[in-house]
Design an enzyme around this catalytic site. Structure first.
Site, PDB file in Angstrom:
ATOM      1  N   ASP A 232      75.643  78.188 -15.177  1.00  0.00           N
ATOM      2  CA  ASP A 232      75.794  76.775 -15.493  1.00  0.00           C
ATOM      3  C   ASP A 232      75.178  75.895 -14.398  1.00  0.00           C
ATOM      4  O   ASP A 232      75.257  76.225 -13.216  1.00  0.00           O
ATOM      5  CB  ASP A 232      77.302  76.482 -15.602  1.00  0.00           C
ATOM      6  CG  ASP A 232      77.591  75.047 -16.005  1.00  0.00           C
ATOM      7  OD1 ASP A 232      77.103  74.627 -17.063  1.00  0.00           O
ATOM      8  OD2 ASP A 232      78.313  74.346 -15.252  1.00  0.00           O
ATOM      9  N   GLU A 262      71.020  77.498 -16.994  1.00  0.00           N
ATOM     10  CA  GLU A 262      70.934  76.191 -17.634  1.00  0.00           C
ATOM     11  C   GLU A 262      70.321  75.213 -16.649  1.00  0.00           C
ATOM     12  O   GLU A 262      71.002  74.729 -15.743  1.00  0.00           O
ATOM     13  CB  GLU A 262      72.327  75.705 -18.051  1.00  0.00           C
ATOM     14  CG  GLU A 262      72.285  74.352 -18.733  1.00  0.00           C
ATOM     15  CD  GLU A 262      73.339  73.368 -18.254  1.00  0.00           C
ATOM     16  OE1 GLU A 262      73.490  72.313 -18.872  1.00  0.00           O
ATOM     17  OE2 GLU A 262      74.031  73.645 -17.249  1.00  0.00           O
TER      18      GLU A 262
END
Ligand code: CA
Length: 481
Positions: A232, A262
């Site tokens: 993340d 990400e």
């Protein structure tokens, strides 16, 4: 994995009923049957409150095992249910990727007093005044877990910044002061330095923090028998930390331990530079392609479909691109809202599932629906997944030659009997394209499998066929057997 498909098995509005792990476990045979080969599961550790999706991470070692933050289970279930679910997916040869949130922590156990400098949110290297003392919720003692799995306790000096001053009840971006304290380099350059995102920003330059997170990575991968991770918020994290973290986990789990990051940017140069900086140790989500599809869905016939793959990761760095249509952040109501319009979703899924390049990721919301409302796309996605499994092999020949009707051929290969397909999409009127499968296909009859076109096509002696597509639709043609 040949023609692998990852599925993101959550959306933003799932109910806080602790049943996701059980649901996923029961769904394993169906997922296998569909053609899903890997599942990306949401952050599975304790957040600051039970209903949180997991991104407001409190304790990475509490996988729904300890009574902390007023709950033993997470939003998705208990550790026992989590482990059983993973075993079941493995039984069905489905890989499991855990969402790893290593940029920040939330929900500290106690307040601490320390020196900060408040910085300009638009220019993080610019101080807004002299250093002063604040109170931050930066102390973590993990009273419910104690020292089990790790005796590391977090304090303000393990963070580089925090977003709230508890003494004055004020939000801001407060950079923690002290020897060696600075925003990390190797992060995105937006706002001067985009190290800080929210909550307590973890200091990835602190050697004790790095050791602790590397140790957690190895622990959790072993504990849950993980096959990979989705990392993340990596644009807010020191790039060299990410590279070393993956080295550490792979030293334990092997070089084929999968990772996708990400990095939310539509700038291809930024993504390309990031891949180089981390030595291509991680795949990235193809955010530029998502935005191309979003734009195409909004502009309708005014969008030139010949540009759909232009300046995308899958075009530039195809081996490292995870292609996706939407996710929990782009869906309506989320922080990065840019949801692809419904009419275009089948076309978008057709594109990412039929084309040769990219590792496609299917979004839970697009298959099962949002907020418990059934998705209108499940049927077409099933057809496309099945087509991917059976026909989407061999080289690709593009026919990106018309602004509103584009297509390609997959030639098929010898390892898959009757493989090969013709793919077309249109964002305007119905269209038709003469495409050449080659002489060896002369005389064959081809049919359309999404159900939009009932007529069949017979290839001429050169292997040419006039393949059609309906208005604002897709078509997938295969050899009739
Ligand atoms: Ca950060």
């Amino acid at each position: 994995m040949e023609n692998g498909v990852m599925m993101q098995y959550f959306e933003w509005n799932l109910p806080n009923d602790g049943t996701l792990w059980k649901q996923l476990r029961a769904d394993a045979p169906h997922l296998r049957e569909m053609g899903v080969t890997a599942v990306w599961i949401p952050p599975a550790y304790k957040a600051d409150e039970q209903q949180d999706e997991g991104y407001a991470t409190y304790d990475l070692y509490d996988l729904g095992e300890f009574e902390q933050k007023g709950t033993t289970r997470t939003k998705y279930g208990t550790k026992d249910e989590l482990k059983k679910m993973i075993d079941e997916l493995h039984e069905h040869q489905i890989a499991v990727y855990l969402d790893a949130v290593l940029n920040h922590k939330a929900g500290g156990d106690f307040r601490e007093t320390f020196m900060v400098v408040e910085v300009d949110p638009d220019q993080r290297n610019k101080a807004l005044g002299e250093p002063y003392e604040i109170q931050g919720c930066t102390g973590y003692s993990f009273p419910g877990r104690g020292d089990k799995y790790s005796d590391f306790k977090w304090h303000y000096y393990h963070f580089s910044g925090t977003g709230f001053d508890d003494a004055r009840k004020r939000s801001g971006i407060f950079q923690v002061q002290g020897e060696g304290k600075a925003w990390s380099d190797g992060v995105d350059g937006e706002n001067g330095n985009y190290d800080f995102l929210l909550c307590n920003d973890i200091d990835l330059d602190h050697p004790d923090v790095v050791a602790e997170l590397n140790s957690w990575g190895k622990w959790v991968a072993n504990e849950l028998d993980l096959d990979g991770m989705r990392l993340d918020a990596i644009k807010h994290m020191k790039d060299q930390f990410v590279a070393r973290f993956l080295d550490a986990v792979r030293s334990e789990r092997g070089d084929d331990f999968y990772a996708v990051g990400e990095y939310w940017s539509r700038n291809l140069e930024t993504l390309d530079n990031y891949l180089k900086a981390v030595g291509h140790k991680v795949d990235l989500f193809d955010v530029p392609l998502h935005y191309n599809m979003f734009q195409a869905s909004q502009e309708g016939k005014d969008y030139d479909l010949r540009n759909i793959l232009r300046n995308t990761l899958v075009e530039r760095c195809r081996e490292f691109a995870v292609t996706f249509v939407d996710n929990h952040d782009s869906q309506h109501g989320s922080s990065l809202e840019s949801q692809v319009e419904d009419w275009f979703k089948p076309l978008a899924y057709g594109l990412i599932l039929m084309m040769k390049d990219g590792y496609p990721c299917l979004f839970y919301g697009d298959y099962y629906g949002i907020k418990g409302e059934k998705s209108p796309h499940a049927k077409i996605i099933d057809i496309l997944l099945n087509a991917r499994k059976k026909y989407a092999y061999g080289d690709q020949m593009d026919y990106f030659d018309h602004p509103s009707t584009i297509g390609f051929i997959r030639t098929g290969d010898e390892a898959h009997v009757h493989s090969g397909l013709v793919f077309l999409i249109s964002n305007d009127e119905a269209g038709s394209k003469t495409m050449c499968l080659g002489k060896e296909h002369a005389g064959e009859v081809w049919r359309e499998i999404t159900g939009s076109i009932p007529d069949e096509v017979t290839l001429d002696e050169e292997g040419n066929g006039a393949f059609s597509v309906d208005a604002r639709n897709l078509a997938v043609w295969v050899k009739k057997t």
